[in-house]
Design an enzyme around this catalytic site. Structure first.
Site, PDB file in Angstrom:
ATOM      1  N   ASP A   5      42.760  17.699 -39.283  1.00 38.28           N
ATOM      2  CA  ASP A   5      43.295  18.799 -38.487  1.00 38.28           C
ATOM      3  C   ASP A   5      44.055  19.707 -39.456  1.00 38.28           C
ATOM      4  OD1 ASP A   5      44.892  20.499 -37.031  1.00 38.28           O
ATOM      5  OD2 ASP A   5      45.440  19.030 -35.509  1.00 38.28           O
TER       6      ASP A   5
ATOM      7  N   LYS B 163      45.063  28.957 -35.985  1.00 37.49           N
ATOM      8  CA  LYS B 163      46.228  29.663 -36.515  1.00 37.49           C
ATOM      9  C   LYS B 163      45.884  30.790 -37.507  1.00 37.49           C
ATOM     10  CE  LYS B 163      49.635  25.945 -35.857  1.00 37.49           C
ATOM     11  NZ  LYS B 163      50.539  26.448 -34.831  1.00 37.49           N
TER      12      LYS B 163
ATOM     13  N   PHE C 237      50.692  15.816 -34.328  1.00 36.08           N
ATOM     14  CA  PHE C 237      50.585  16.836 -33.283  1.00 36.08           C
ATOM     15  C   PHE C 237      49.210  17.485 -33.350  1.00 36.08           C
ATOM     16  CE2 PHE C 237      50.800  20.993 -31.334  1.00 36.08           C
ATOM     17  CZ  PHE C 237      51.438  20.709 -30.149  1.00 36.08           C
TER      18      PHE C 237
HETATM   19  N1  PMP Z   1      47.081  21.002 -34.635  1.00 29.72           N
HETATM   20  C1  PMP Z   1      48.159  21.233 -35.397  1.00 29.72           C
HETATM   21  C2  PMP Z   1      48.315  20.478 -36.677  1.00 29.72           C
HETATM   22  C3  PMP Z   1      49.132  22.153 -35.002  1.00 29.72           C
HETATM   23  O1  PMP Z   1      50.219  22.359 -35.770  1.00 29.72           O
HETATM   24  C4  PMP Z   1      48.953  22.849 -33.794  1.00 29.72           C
HETATM   25  C5  PMP Z   1      49.955  23.881 -33.294  1.00 29.72           C
HETATM   26  N2  PMP Z   1      51.237  23.799 -33.782  1.00 29.72           N
HETATM   27  C6  PMP Z   1      47.806  22.579 -33.017  1.00 29.72           C
HETATM   28  C7  PMP Z   1      46.894  21.660 -33.472  1.00 29.72           C
HETATM   29  C8  PMP Z   1      47.572  23.270 -31.714  1.00 29.72           C
HETATM   30  O2  PMP Z   1      47.145  24.574 -31.920  1.00 29.72           O
HETATM   31  P1  PMP Z   1      47.097  25.594 -30.686  1.00 29.72           P
HETATM   32  O3  PMP Z   1      48.501  25.836 -30.255  1.00 29.72           O
HETATM   33  O4  PMP Z   1      46.422  26.803 -31.251  1.00 29.72           O
HETATM   34  O5  PMP Z   1      46.291  24.940 -29.619  1.00 29.72           O
END
Ligand code: PMP
Length: 391
Positions: free
Chosen positions: A217, A246, A132
């Protein structure tokens, strides 16, 4: 307003993109949140790994208030002290030299892909099945789960998926046009999946041999969550680019692309931008959040409390047959059960514990890193009564 009134207005005026729980939150402090009716909950979700320092940490609140009085926003065509201080601090705590700031995880990943393409001159990105990476069009393409893409085609070209944990598959997929491999060091939304021993190291070696960049990521794993400041420390692997968001802002929206100087310098003036990216308010919040993580030794706390939490969950695994697996690192913990877990989430919520269900049958625990033993005991006690009834 009460919860019902809020829910009614939401239905009328807010686009219904979220499958929300029937709960409206009014305030939070540390690992506890209050709903509109004044009922308290232990928050084992922390805004999906956002509130690593806990809700409304006094140091972050103070930094935000002080900065808001001075200046909230100015354009990136000017310098600010807050942005350079945050970039410098990130260079000290991360394996990287330079930062670009944006506003979210998806936006950070978009920036990382652009940087990798600019640096290598290549186009293709190899990403993982079950991953994700966010909800923008390029990131639903990068994401390795069909449910996020359905109905939104055509998707962006240039992304190929391979099974997470399979080095051979990456090796067979790399071409002369591969720019980067994009990977979550531990898959979060996919069900808290920890890669096989040695996988990320081998991935880095494979990337190096082929002049392909490795992008971690760390949007979910970063800032102490896994028991180390970054999961790259946990696995002893230095990627070429790390994306963060985050927990970076301690609850305030901010994301970042971090890279070594050689790679980072591929971006030239005019190449990339975000109006709000790295605004002084977000940077002040992020600096206070990182300083708190260091001062309160939160990565170590996450490691110790995570071990305790996992020990308690493993005790339940021994007792209740529906528990298939307990896994994770630090305070990023998944408990896989052999039934749909959404009813467990609802019952736990009614009993004052907020947890999340991901990948259909994985209960996910992502509490603030300063959650205490007593709170973990309460959470596992509530869970135990639920599992007992179900078994
Ligand atoms: N990468 C990872 C690993 C995530 O867990 C998330 C959100 N759960 C995101 C990207 C996306 O982040 P955002 O909602 O701040 O765009």
């Amino acid at each position: 307003m009460n919860t019902e009134e809020i829910m009614a207005l939401d239905k009328e005026y807010v686009m219904q993109t979220y499958g929300r729980y029937p709960l409206a939150l009014a305030k939070g402090q540390g690992s506890v949140v209050w709903d509109m009716e004044g009922k308290t909950y232990i928050d084992c979700f922390a805004g999906i790994a956002v509130n690593n320092v806990g809700h409304s940490h006094p140091k972050v609140v103070e930094a935000i208030c002080n900065q808001a009085k001075r200046m909230i926003h100015c354009s990136n065509i000017y310098y600010t002290q807050e942005q350079v201080e945050l970039a410098k601090l990130l260079s000290e705590v991360s394996p990287h030299d330079k930062a670009f700031f944006c506003n979210s995880g998806a936006e950070a990943n978009e920036g990382a892909v652009k940087l990798a393409r600019k640096f290598t001159g290549n186009g293709e990105i190899i990403a993982m099945e079950n991953s994700f990476h966010g909800r923008t069009l390029a990131m639903i393409t990068a994401t390795g789960q069909h449910k996020y893409k359905k109905g939104f085609e055509p998707l962006s070209p240039g992304f190929t998926h391979v099974p997470f944990g399979d080095i051979e598959a990456v090796s067979e997929t790399i071409t002369d046009d591969t720019a980067a491999v994009l990977v979550e060091p531990i898959q979060g939304e996919g069900g808290v999946i920890v890669p096989p021993e040695g996988y990320l190291k081998e991935l880095k070696e494979l990337c190096d041999e082929n002049d392909v960049l490795l992008i971690f990521d760390e949007v979910q794993t970063g800032f102490g969550r896994t028991g180390e400041m970054f999961a790259s420390d946990l696995f002893g692997v230095t990627p070429d680019i790390t994306t963060v968001a985050k927990a970076l802002g301690g609850g305030f929206p901010i994301g970042g692309v971090l890279a070594q100087e050689e790679v980072a310098d591929a971006f030239e003036p005019g190449d990339h931008a975000a109006t709000f990216g790295g605004n002084p308010l977000a940077c002040a919040a992020a600096k206070a959040s990182i300083e708190t993580i260091i001062e309160e030794n939160l990565p170590l706390k996450a490691k110790e409390m995570g071990e305790y939490f996992m020990y308690k969950l493993n005790e339940q695994k021994k007792l209740y047959g529906i528990v298939e697996d307990v896994r994770g690192a630090g305070l990023m913990i998944g408990m896989e059960i052999d039934i749909d877990c959404s009813d467990i989430v609802t019952t736990a919520r009614d009993q004052g514990v907020l947890i999340n269900c991901t990948a259909g049958n994985v209960l996910r625990f992502l509490p603030p890193l300063n959650i205490d033993k007593g709170q973990i005991d309460t959470v596992t006690c509530v869970l135990e009564t639920i599992l007992e009834k179900l078994s």
